[in-house]
Design a protein around this motif. Structure first.
Motif, PDB file in Angstrom:
ATOM      1  N   HIS A 231       0.840  -1.206   0.000  1.00  0.00           N
ATOM      2  CA  HIS A 231       0.000   0.000   0.000  1.00  0.00           C
ATOM      3  C   HIS A 231       0.874   1.254   0.000  1.00  0.00           C
ATOM      4  CE1 HIS A 231      -3.657  -2.167   2.067  1.00  0.00           C
ATOM      5  NE2 HIS A 231      -3.174  -2.829   1.045  1.00  0.00           N
ATOM      6  N   VAL A 321      -1.755 -12.878   2.791  1.00  0.00           N
ATOM      7  CA  VAL A 321      -0.569 -12.462   3.522  1.00  0.00           C
ATOM      8  C   VAL A 321      -0.413 -10.942   3.440  1.00  0.00           C
ATOM      9  CG1 VAL A 321       0.932 -12.636   1.506  1.00  0.00           C
ATOM     10  CG2 VAL A 321       1.895 -12.972   3.775  1.00  0.00           C
TER      11      VAL A 321
ATOM     12  N   LEU B 203     -14.399 -12.974   4.104  1.00  0.00           N
ATOM     13  CA  LEU B 203     -13.283 -12.749   3.180  1.00  0.00           C
ATOM     14  C   LEU B 203     -13.754 -12.733   1.734  1.00  0.00           C
ATOM     15  CD1 LEU B 203     -10.144 -12.601   2.815  1.00  0.00           C
ATOM     16  CD2 LEU B 203     -10.213 -15.076   2.533  1.00  0.00           C
ATOM     17  N   GLY B 205     -11.672 -12.604  -1.941  1.00  0.00           N
ATOM     18  CA  GLY B 205     -10.370 -12.584  -2.619  1.00  0.00           C
ATOM     19  C   GLY B 205     -10.549 -12.273  -4.091  1.00  0.00           C
ATOM     20  N   GLU B 206      -9.741 -11.352  -4.609  1.00  0.00           N
ATOM     21  CA  GLU B 206      -9.813 -10.982  -6.020  1.00  0.00           C
ATOM     22  C   GLU B 206      -8.412 -10.872  -6.601  1.00  0.00           C
ATOM     23  OE1 GLU B 206     -12.978 -11.265  -7.634  1.00  0.00           O
ATOM     24  OE2 GLU B 206     -12.614  -9.246  -8.431  1.00  0.00           O
ATOM     25  N   GLU B 207      -8.269 -11.319  -7.845  1.00  0.00           N
ATOM     26  CA  GLU B 207      -7.024 -11.106  -8.576  1.00  0.00           C
ATOM     27  C   GLU B 207      -7.351 -10.173  -9.736  1.00  0.00           C
ATOM     28  OE1 GLU B 207      -5.016 -14.709  -9.312  1.00  0.00           O
ATOM     29  OE2 GLU B 207      -3.218 -13.742 -10.137  1.00  0.00           O
ATOM     30  N   ALA B 304      -9.356  -3.695   3.375  1.00  0.00           N
ATOM     31  CA  ALA B 304      -8.931  -4.003   1.997  1.00  0.00           C
ATOM     32  C   ALA B 304      -7.415  -4.107   2.052  1.00  0.00           C
ATOM     33  CB  ALA B 304      -9.358  -2.891   1.050  1.00  0.00           C
ATOM     34  N   GLU B 305      -6.883  -5.268   1.673  1.00  0.00           N
ATOM     35  CA  GLU B 305      -5.433  -5.467   1.712  1.00  0.00           C
ATOM     36  C   GLU B 305      -4.941  -6.008   0.378  1.00  0.00           C
ATOM     37  OE1 GLU B 305      -3.207  -4.853   4.110  1.00  0.00           O
ATOM     38  OE2 GLU B 305      -4.540  -4.458   5.810  1.00  0.00           O
ATOM     39  N   VAL B 306      -3.832  -5.450  -0.110  1.00  0.00           N
ATOM     40  CA  VAL B 306      -3.179  -6.020  -1.285  1.00  0.00           C
ATOM     41  C   VAL B 306      -2.221  -7.100  -0.784  1.00  0.00           C
ATOM     42  CG1 VAL B 306      -1.817  -5.565  -3.347  1.00  0.00           C
ATOM     43  CG2 VAL B 306      -3.340  -3.788  -2.433  1.00  0.00           C
ATOM     44  N   ASN B 307      -2.465  -8.334  -1.192  1.00  0.00           N
ATOM     45  CA  ASN B 307      -1.654  -9.454  -0.707  1.00  0.00           C
ATOM     46  C   ASN B 307      -0.475  -9.770  -1.622  1.00  0.00           C
ATOM     47  OD1 ASN B 307      -4.853 -10.464  -0.115  1.00  0.00           O
ATOM     48  ND2 ASN B 307      -3.452 -10.208   1.602  1.00  0.00           N
ATOM     49  N   LYS B 329      -3.117  -9.270  -6.230  1.00  0.00           N
ATOM     50  CA  LYS B 329      -4.069 -10.088  -5.477  1.00  0.00           C
ATOM     51  C   LYS B 329      -4.547  -9.237  -4.313  1.00  0.00           C
ATOM     52  CE  LYS B 329      -1.376 -14.166  -6.752  1.00  0.00           C
ATOM     53  NZ  LYS B 329      -2.110 -15.206  -7.474  1.00  0.00           N
ATOM     54  N   VAL B 330      -5.858  -9.053  -4.220  1.00  0.00           N
ATOM     55  CA  VAL B 330      -6.443  -8.170  -3.213  1.00  0.00           C
ATOM     56  C   VAL B 330      -7.470  -8.953  -2.404  1.00  0.00           C
ATOM     57  CG1 VAL B 330      -7.695  -6.010  -2.853  1.00  0.00           C
ATOM     58  CG2 VAL B 330      -6.162  -6.241  -4.825  1.00  0.00           C
ATOM     59  N   SER B 331      -7.452  -8.768  -1.087  1.00  0.00           N
ATOM     60  CA  SER B 331      -8.475  -9.434  -0.274  1.00  0.00           C
ATOM     61  C   SER B 331      -9.167  -8.418   0.635  1.00  0.00           C
ATOM     62  CB  SER B 331      -7.857 -10.556   0.568  1.00  0.00           C
ATOM     63  OG  SER B 331      -6.931 -10.014   1.495  1.00  0.00           O
ATOM     64  N   HIS B 366     -11.220 -15.260  -5.971  1.00  0.00           N
ATOM     65  CA  HIS B 366     -10.538 -16.251  -5.133  1.00  0.00           C
ATOM     66  C   HIS B 366     -11.306 -16.406  -3.825  1.00  0.00           C
ATOM     67  CE1 HIS B 366      -6.872 -17.214  -7.361  1.00  0.00           C
ATOM     68  NE2 HIS B 366      -6.876 -15.961  -7.784  1.00  0.00           N
TER      69      HIS B 366
END
Lengths: 460, 460
Positions: A231, A321, B203, B205-207, B304-307, B329-331, B366
């Protein structure tokens, strides 16, 4: 005063042999940026030194802290020219996108009467280097001598920031100083129109790594609480440009001059539209500064581009992660009097100001060089222009280039030499990309062009 | 009514044997998200079915479209419980950061009287699964029966979005339906304090992949003119949060409720500070929504986190390329009544609105699951609480969890079963990260806890 006609004839007759020689050089994967290919870089250097000796050059492979240089000398009556090119090539990934092995060069007919040479390095820069070498070989074969005194310098680190170049030029200044330099690493205007380059953008390369937690974290336990370096990095990179497409780094535009109206006018005459420049790569909307012509954007405006980014889990599937670090490779194209050191420092401050107090950021420099403006009225420029016009049957145009050739600046600063930038690449050669190619006509008429240029320079 | 004391004794005596069994399960690299490990996942499933049969379960490996399930049945007088756990594990990269082979488990004394079990899957979830299996084994060995009727369901796709789970539950609903479910995939409050989880974040999950030019470009020729997909992606990801740390996707907070004051008060009593939660991972500044306590951020607020992110040249050295595409990849962690499908759709619209007309964007889902709120006053929750308090000598606290356990929602919706979430993991177990571990005390007293819980449930 020797005749040029038999030299051109000899080049026409020996095109197949010259292709064989080029192919054996292209087959060497001399990727300078990846240490795994160091031995291949040396192999390419030795191949060139051997080939130069076969023509009669006093040539040798010279050690540096990195990949070696190739230096060769040949006497001649005319002016003393230093010819520069590089034998290293760009990495080939993504390999899957290549239609054939990047290091198994081939000649393909793409349309009736038009053939291309395919493979990494065909256009950048091995194919261009060999146009000059073949011109010397043919002239020597026909007349038993060269029209000018020629020194050649082939570098093996041009695609990786040229770390050894300046020390080498400083150490061997006396040996390498010539009346002026010939650099063959640029493009033609189009497939029929030769060009001489009189302007080059500079380059600053930076690698930035943002670190947050001391380990990768489970986004379920720490999401919404722990800093996410992706981020932080994404925000800093997104902040680099404003809504108008201008770079927002304070002081970035210091030293940038507005291009003279008459120059812009001459470029307009070249009829370059967003459509003609972006259409061939599947795009249509200019992405840079608003209110500038496409040609001005790539020839006369500075840029900030992210060349690579990575962080967190990027494999198959999904992993919830929060990464401990994220990195990006960023480059800036510079114009006019922009100062590479100031730009680098300003970028680092810009990023640091966006990193939270409990996270850290580190930077690694990847080369830096100012922009180049060349005089377009030097006598040798006019002589080369005439020679090119004769060969191609069309007037050679004076162009600028979006890319950087740091050596030209070093020649100016360290050896006090002007450079003549003549090249036969094309915008669609896909250099630095999969399926790089070089027009067979560029390779063949490029050889003839150099024979003509050397002769014209000797006549004065 | 059988006595629990001899069962606990038996567990104490057989701790070494139970460790041997755990190690042989941990040694199987059952990484579900990477197709290269499909055979290993099956191996882990077979191992568990064999082990259950050795206890007297009617157990078998069941095929799915993906990795197999393990189902086992054992009769008993008490209530019918369905025990759930998963045998698949997270990938191990970056492997270089592991202090020992992730699949060569070991017991290490980290301080006098404190031992840990190291290796991938020790805490998530193989170690937890085996606490229950060992409790059943001991009870059966001592009393020749089990106190409750037990059905076990072990999944092999929990770390990769559980694509086969819902179809499997629907198909085998009659077989799997029990009075309530026992799920062992959560944590204790701390090393001495047991916990029952009554809230779980959902949760999504999206790519996302942004594509620009149809090939990689030379940033010298096209920089400042051609769209750079890394810029587009970085801007979209940076836009996900505002200055207050709130997610900016329109409608994102629909269905999010404010946590009741008394619950916030009870969490305050747990004395969790930014320092105590972030200090152990080398951080100190809460990164999420401003004005919320650290516990509220991870237990009761959406994120919202970018993994993961990747694009362009990320190898050694530097490459002045403008990539043709970039991916992330974002979750999203969901709470209360947030709708996974609406969040997914809103995110896609959010990104699409930021992609220029001549570029394209694609999305790959995802997994998605809503948040879970469990009743904390069910009789079986109170019975378990008493049993845990007896074993650990400290009252078991009712906590929420930042992570997701989609199965709990599926049990509610598809099988009409409430779940009892009891686990013995710890926040510092480094699950999903290098050097994952499980406290030996968690493994040993976890077994004893389950023996006590099953007995308490049977007594009613």
């Amino acid at each position: 005063m020797s005749d040029i006609a038999p030299v051109l004839e000899h080049l026409d007759k020996s095109i197949d042999k010259s292709l064989e020689r080029l192919f054996s050089l292209l087959a060497i994967p001399s990727i300078s940026t990846d240490p795994a290919y160091a031995a291949e870089c040396r192999k390419a250097a030795e191949w060139l030194a051997d080939d130069l000796r076969s023509i009669g050059f006093d040539a040798s492979v010279r050690e540096t802290a990195g990949h070696p240089m190739v230096v060769g000398h040949h006497d001649g009556e005319g002016p003393h020219v230093l010819f520069y090119g590089h034998y290293d090539v760009q990495p080939v990934d993504p390999l899957a996108l290549w239609e054939s092995d990047p290091f198994a060069p081939a000649v393909k007919e793409v349309e009736p009467g038009r053939k291309i040479i395919t493979g990494r390095g065909t256009s950048d820069d091995k194919g261009q280097v060999m146009t000059f070498v073949e011109a010397c070989r043919a002239y020597k074969a026909v007349h038993g001598r060269l029209p000018c005194r020629v020194t050649v310098l082939f570098e093996g680190e041009e695609e990786s920031g040229s770390p050894s170049l300046i020390p080498f030029l400083e150490k061997h200044a006396a040996e390498l100083k010539a009346d002026f330099a010939l650099v063959c690493d640029t493009s033609m205007w189009d497939r029929e129109t030769p060009a001489i380059c009189i302007g080059l953008r500079g380059l600053v390369g930076e690698e930035v790594t943002v670190r947050a937690a001391d380990r990768d974290l489970h986004s379920g336990f720490f999401g919404g609480l722990a800093a996410n370096p992706i981020h932080i990095l994404a925000k800093a990179l997104a902040d680099l440009h404003d809504e108008e497409g201008r770079v927002t780094i304070p002081g970035f535009y210091d030293g940038v001059e507005e291009t003279p109206a008459e120059v812009l006018k001459s470029w307009e005459a070249l009829n370059c539209t967003a459509e003609s420049m972006l259409g061939p790569i599947g795009l249509s909307v200019p992405a840079g500064e608003k209110g500038r012509s496409p040609l001005e954007l790539v020839w006369a405006r500075p840029t900030a581009e992210v060349n690579g980014i990575s962080g967190g889990y990027t494999g198959q599937g999904f992993k919830t992660v929060i990464a401990s670090e994220a990195s990006a490779k960023v480059s800036f194209r510079l114009v006019h009097k922009q100062d590479p050191d100031k730009i680098r420092a300003a970028f680092r401050d810009f990023v640091r100001a966006r990193v939270p107090s409990d996270c850290s950021v580190t930077f690694a420099p990847h080369g830096g060089s100012p922009a180049i403006q060349l005089r377009h009225d030097s006598p040798f420029v006019r002589q080369a222009q005439d020679a090119l016009t004769k060969e191609w049957g069309k007037p050679a145009v004076a162009i600028a280039m979006g890319g950087s050739i740091p050596i030209v600046g070093s020649f100016q600063n360290l050896l006090g030499m002007e450079s003549l930038l003549v090249g036969f690449g094309l915008a669609d050669d896909r250099i630095h990309s999969p399926n790089e190619k070089y027009e067979l006509s560029s390779f063949h008429k490029g050889q003839r062009s150099w024979a003509r240029i050397l002769t014209a320079l000797a006549r004065g």
